[in-house]
Each structure stands twice: as structure tokens, then as C-alpha cells.
Motif scaffolding. Structure first.
Motif, PDB file in Angstrom:
ATOM      1  N   UNK A 199       0.850  -1.187   0.000  1.00 34.86           N
ATOM      2  CA  UNK A 199       0.000   0.000   0.000  1.00 34.86           C
ATOM      3  C   UNK A 199       0.885   1.236   0.000  1.00 34.86           C
ATOM      4  N   UNK A 200       0.822   1.988  -1.091  1.00 34.23           N
ATOM      5  CA  UNK A 200       1.615   3.202  -1.274  1.00 34.23           C
ATOM      6  C   UNK A 200       0.684   4.390  -1.115  1.00 34.23           C
ATOM      7  N   UNK A 201       0.790   5.101   0.014  1.00 32.75           N
ATOM      8  CA  UNK A 201      -0.130   6.198   0.294  1.00 32.75           C
ATOM      9  C   UNK A 201       0.434   7.072   1.403  1.00 32.75           C
ATOM     10  N   UNK A 202      -0.100   8.288   1.547  1.00 37.15           N
ATOM     11  CA  UNK A 202       0.465   9.209   2.540  1.00 37.15           C
ATOM     12  C   UNK A 202       0.087   8.879   3.976  1.00 37.15           C
ATOM     13  N   UNK A 203      -1.115   8.349   4.198  1.00 38.24           N
ATOM     14  CA  UNK A 203      -1.603   8.097   5.554  1.00 38.24           C
ATOM     15  C   UNK A 203      -1.590   6.607   5.860  1.00 38.24           C
ATOM     16  N   UNK A 204      -1.413   6.276   7.136  1.00 38.85           N
ATOM     17  CA  UNK A 204      -1.423   4.885   7.555  1.00 38.85           C
ATOM     18  C   UNK A 204      -2.780   4.247   7.257  1.00 38.85           C
ATOM     19  N   UNK A 205      -2.817   3.089   6.602  1.00 43.36           N
ATOM     20  CA  UNK A 205      -4.095   2.403   6.370  1.00 43.36           C
ATOM     21  C   UNK A 205      -4.741   1.997   7.699  1.00 43.36           C
ATOM     22  N   UNK A 206      -6.056   1.991   7.721  1.00 43.86           N
ATOM     23  CA  UNK A 206      -6.761   1.604   8.950  1.00 43.86           C
ATOM     24  C   UNK A 206      -6.769   0.098   9.161  1.00 43.86           C
ATOM     25  N   UNK A 207      -6.753  -0.675   8.080  1.00 38.40           N
ATOM     26  CA  UNK A 207      -6.720  -2.126   8.182  1.00 38.40           C
ATOM     27  C   UNK A 207      -5.340  -2.584   8.645  1.00 38.40           C
ATOM     28  N   UNK A 208      -5.249  -3.428   9.696  1.00 40.06           N
ATOM     29  CA  UNK A 208      -3.932  -3.829  10.211  1.00 40.06           C
ATOM     30  C   UNK A 208      -3.055  -4.532   9.174  1.00 40.06           C
ATOM     31  N   UNK A 209      -3.646  -5.382   8.338  1.00 35.17           N
ATOM     32  CA  UNK A 209      -2.852  -6.077   7.325  1.00 35.17           C
ATOM     33  C   UNK A 209      -2.281  -5.090   6.321  1.00 35.17           C
ATOM     34  N   UNK A 210      -3.104  -4.117   5.914  1.00 32.73           N
ATOM     35  CA  UNK A 210      -2.626  -3.102   4.977  1.00 32.73           C
ATOM     36  C   UNK A 210      -1.551  -2.231   5.630  1.00 32.73           C
ATOM     37  N   UNK A 211      -1.726  -1.924   6.922  1.00 30.72           N
ATOM     38  CA  UNK A 211      -0.741  -1.096   7.623  1.00 30.72           C
ATOM     39  C   UNK A 211       0.611  -1.797   7.698  1.00 30.72           C
ATOM     40  N   UNK A 212       0.592  -3.134   7.828  1.00 26.62           N
ATOM     41  CA  UNK A 212       1.854  -3.883   7.862  1.00 26.62           C
ATOM     42  C   UNK A 212       2.603  -3.771   6.540  1.00 26.62           C
ATOM     43  N   UNK A 213       1.852  -3.581   5.448  1.00 28.62           N
ATOM     44  CA  UNK A 213       2.425  -3.523   4.100  1.00 28.62           C
ATOM     45  C   UNK A 213       2.462  -2.106   3.548  1.00 28.62           C
ATOM     46  N   UNK A 214       2.511  -1.123   4.421  1.00 28.28           N
ATOM     47  CA  UNK A 214       2.424   0.285   4.030  1.00 28.28           C
ATOM     48  C   UNK A 214       3.808   0.866   3.754  1.00 28.28           C
ATOM     49  N   UNK A 215       3.952   1.479   2.575  1.00 29.38           N
ATOM     50  CA  UNK A 215       5.136   2.277   2.243  1.00 29.38           C
ATOM     51  C   UNK A 215       4.680   3.716   2.084  1.00 29.38           C
ATOM     52  N   UNK A 216       5.031   4.602   3.029  1.00 29.66           N
ATOM     53  CA  UNK A 216       4.559   5.994   2.961  1.00 29.66           C
ATOM     54  C   UNK A 216       5.065   6.706   1.712  1.00 29.66           C
ATOM     55  N   UNK A 217       4.202   7.548   1.154  1.00 30.68           N
ATOM     56  CA  UNK A 217       4.564   8.351  -0.013  1.00 30.68           C
ATOM     57  C   UNK A 217       4.771   9.799   0.400  1.00 30.68           C
TER      58      UNK A 217
END
Length: 443
Positions: A394-412
Motif C-alpha cells: 500500500x503506497x499512500x500518505x496516511x497509515x491504512x486503517x486495516x492492520x494487514x494493509x498497515x503492515x504492508x504500508x510504504x509511505x509516499x
């Protein structure tokens, strides 16, 4: 454009890699960079951490810990000694003044056992010490760019032990101090004229291959072959030509970084040929074959300029393959105001490791973020894989609310950005087309 202006634009494209490179060489010896303290010629600067936003270097990686030395062989040969890394990935990449990657030492090239290498300058003759491998260096000044694989902060102590065990010493203890970079004339002012003065000075100090020296003769009308100081008080015609040529050449280099000949795949530029412009110098660890050498010198010169601008000191793809994109799968520019996903049905096929690193535009720097994460890949702790083994980032500016997505988050970062996929020791599927990259998709 006039003929003289066109010649100046051509000279800019030709000379930009060396000028840009040696400006960085100078910066590393005088100021250092972020995690890398300044170090004089022939001494390593060892980073103590993975690179971050304070490391203002074009497309710096966040996968490995750097050990970098600017070497000057004007006084004589140097001896490089590397420790046994017990299988850990590392590479020492050798880059000459013109940005040619001419040798590699490391897991892919020479294995991970301890080794000793004699680095010799142009024209050297002598005896190689027993047990050492000679690596001829094409230009008196060059860069030695070391990268140590690091699994994170808990692994830094082990990397530091390897750094301390790495040596760089003169072959002869009585070697005189290195000469360093010759200084361009201080009387030359203005960005455009200063560029050509640096090019003139450093072309003389660090001659390239004989074929390139023949090519350089075409630039005589610009004063680039003059012994004196042609740019302190140039004629109005010459100054106009150099100024116009500088600006046009700069635009050509910028255009080549995003509109080059690299093939595209689902929006990704497969820049696997980006460092194949070395046509003349093949030492330890390099591959001199048609797949890894751009045959046309005019094309190679443009590729070299674009590669310096967007990825100075990048490796050949057989060491680390790079794919990058400025756009999503629909062809729209990537923008930090939006959110995206990148789904790997099968993760990149590598014998070492892979990562996606996030850079801003136009500088290609890392940008500070709330979780201090600048890259994500197969070594990132806690990644969430789907039940079928796929991986969605997940490439986005804000932390995803879903825990699985947050684990795979790369901040933009804010505004336009450019991610880079790095594949260290890539497998043949990366190059034969059997592995296909997925597009970045807007949510």
C-alpha cells in the motif's frame, strides 16, 4: 540553435556524468553525506546506519549499509582487504571518474571468503603481492562503493564488525599524499561557464579510453581542449553558445531520464541496461558480453548521462536490477495526494533480496515519514501475505486503517514521487521476460 550551440549541448550531455560525479566525490571528501562522515582520499567512510532523508544523494538505497572510499592512485597502488562475510551479501563496486562500473568484489563476483586486491592506476607496472588479485583502475581518481546487506537495526553491530575488518592501505608505506582533484580556475563565474571549466580541467586530468579521447577532439571549438583559461573572459559568441548549450543539454538529460529507450512493463521502466554504457574497461566481476554492453557509443553516452542524473553509482543489472516508474498502470503521474496498491502475485525472483524504495521528485531523495520506513521488501518484518501467497503493498500518505494493509504500508511523500524496485542478484527470469511486474494501481 547555431552549430556552436549544438556542439555545446552535445558536450554537456557527454561531460555531465563526470562533472556530476566528481562534484559528489569532492563532497564526500569535504563534507560527507548524512550517515557517511567526510573522509579524505584513500580512507573509508563507514555509515553507521541505513540511509535516510539526511542522506541527500540521488536514489540512495535503504537496503544496505554503505562503506565508501574515494580513491586516488596518483601516489601509487592501494591494497583493499575484505573479510569473510560467512555468506552475507555484500558488494564493492568500482566506479571510475567517468562513472564506468569497471570491477566488482562481493558475493556474486568473488564469493564471501576473505580476499586481498591490489588497485593500480593507469600505466602502473610492478609486482603483485602474493595472494592478491590486481584490479587496474582506468582513471587516477575513482570511487569504491561498498554495500553490506543489513536486516535492520539489530543487525548493525554485525555490519560494523565487517566494516572494521575492511582495509584500504598503500602498497608502499612511503607513498606520498594523494594529489586529489585539480581545481578549476576560480576566476570563472556563472553556473554555465563553471560547468565547462570543470569539464575542461577534469577531462585533462582523467582521460577516458582512446576511442573517447578521439571523440573529445570535436569539442576544440568550445575551448575544452585549451591549455589556458578560455572561460574567464570568453568572447560574446562563445559565452552565448556555452550558455545556450548548457541549458539545452540539461533539458536533454532530464528528458532522457524519463523518455529513454528502456522497455516498459505495466508502467515500469525496466532500466536493466542503464549501466551498460561501459564499453572499454572490464576487470574483476564484470561481464563483457553483448547482453551487458551497449554497442552504439552515441547511445551509450546518452544512457550514461541519464543514469548519472537518476541513479549515480548504480550497479549493472546482473548485480542489482532496477525498475522504476513515474506513473501508475493507467499512465497517470504518481502523486502523494492519492493512494495506490502494488500486488505481487509472485514476488521478484532473486538470489539475494528485493525491495521497493520511495523517492521524491525532482531530486530523487528519501523523504521523512511518520514510521521511518523508506523501503519495503522481503526482509521487512511483519509483512502480511494473502492466503494464495501474493503480497499487496500500500503506497499512500496516511497509515491504512486495516492492520494487514498497515503492515504492508510504504509511505509516499507530498507531490510527485518515483518508486524504485531493486532486485539484488536477480535470477534469469527477470531478464528473459518470464517474470512480469504488476502495475501500481490507484485505489
Amino acid at each position: 540553435m547555431s552549430d556552436l550551440e549544438e556542439l555545446a549541448a552535445e558536450a554537456f550531455v557527454y561531460g555531465f556524468p563526470m562533472v556530476f560525479n566528481l562534484d559528489e566525490v569532492s563532497r564526500f571528501t569535504r563534507e560527507g553525506m548524512g550517515s557517511l562522515p567526510a573522509a579524505p582520499f584513500n580512507r573509508f567512510s563507514h555509515a553507521t546506519d541505513l540511509a535516510g532523508p539526511k542522506d541527500t544523494f540521488v536514489s540512495v538505497n535503504n537496503d544496505t549499509v554503505y562503506s565508501i572510499a574515494q580513491i586516488d592512485l596518483s601516489g601509487g597502488p592501494l591494497v583493499l582487504s575484505v573479510p569473510d562475510t560467512a555468506g552475507r551479501y555484500y558488494v564493492f563496486q568500482f566506479v571510475d571518474a567517468w562513472t564506468n562500473n569497471f570491477a566488482y568484489v562481493g558475493r556474486r563476483a568473488t564469493g564471501t571468503a576473505a580476499g586481498t586486491y591490489l588497485l593500480t592506476g593507469p600505466g602502473w607496472s610492478g609486482d603483485v603481492p602474493a595472494g592478491a588479485t590486481r584490479i587496474p583502475v582506468p582513471t587516477t581518481v575513482a570511487s569504491l562503493v561498498g554495500r553490506w546487506a543489513c536486516e535492520g537495526r539489530d543487525d548493525l553491530a554485525a555490519v560494523r564488525d565487517l566494516q572494521r575488518a575492511t582495509g584500504l592501505e598503500p602498497l608502499d608505506p612511503g607513498t606520498p599524499p594523494p594529489a586529489g582533484l585539480p581545481e578549476p580556475h576560480h576566476e570563472v563565474s556563472g553556473t554555465e561557464l563553471r560547468f565547462f571549466e570543470k569539464l575542461r580541467t577534469w577531462m585533462r586530468a582523467f582521460p577516458p579510453s582512446a576511442t573517447d579521447q578521439d571523440y573529445q577532439r570535436r569539442f576544440a571549438p568550445l575551448g575544452l581542449l585549451d591549455d589556458g583559461d578560455p572561460y574567464a573572459a570568453p568572447s560574446p559568441d562563445l559565452e552565448r553558445a556555452l550558455t545556450a548549450g548548457y541549458r539545452e543539454g540539461k533539458e536533454r538529460v532530464e528528458h532522457a531520464t524519463t523518455h529513454g529507450s528502456s522497455p516498459e512493463q505495466n508502467g515500469w521502466r525496466l532500466t536493466y541496461d542503464a549501466f551498460n554504457y561501459n564499453l572499454d574497461f572490464f576487470e574483476t566481476g564484470t561481464l563483457d558480453s553483448a547482453q551487458w554492453v551497449i554497442q552504439d557509443r552515441a547511445t551509450a553516452r546518452t544512457v550514461r548521462a541519464a543514469s548519472a542524473r537518476a541513479g549515480l553509482w548504480g550497479n549493472h543489472a546482473y548485480e542489482a536490477a532496477y525498475a522504476m516508474t513515474w506513473n501508475d498502470g493507467d499512465g497517470d503521474p504518481l502523486d502523494g495526494a492519492r493512494s495506490y496498491t502494488l500486488r505481487f502475485g509472485t514476488t521478484p525472483p532473486v538470489d539475494a533480496f528485493w525491495s521497493i524504495t520511495m523517492y521524491d521528485l525532482p531530486d530523487y531523495y528519501l523523504v521523512d515519514n511518520a514510521i521511518d520506513r523508506y523501503s519495503i521488501g522481503d526482509r521487512t518484518p511483519g509483512l502480511h501475505y494473502d492466503h494464495d501467497g501474493s503480497l499487496t503493498l500500500h503506497l499512500q500518505p496516511e497509515r491504512p486503517t486495516d492492520p494487514a494493509a498497515a503492515a504492508n504500508w510504504l509511505p509516499t511523500p507530498p507531490g510527485r514521487f518515483r518508486p524504485v524496485l531493486r532486485m539484488y542478484q536477480p535470477r534469469p527470469a527477470v531478464f528473459d521476460g518470464s517474470y512480469v511486474l504488476s502495475p501500481i494501481t490507484r485505489k
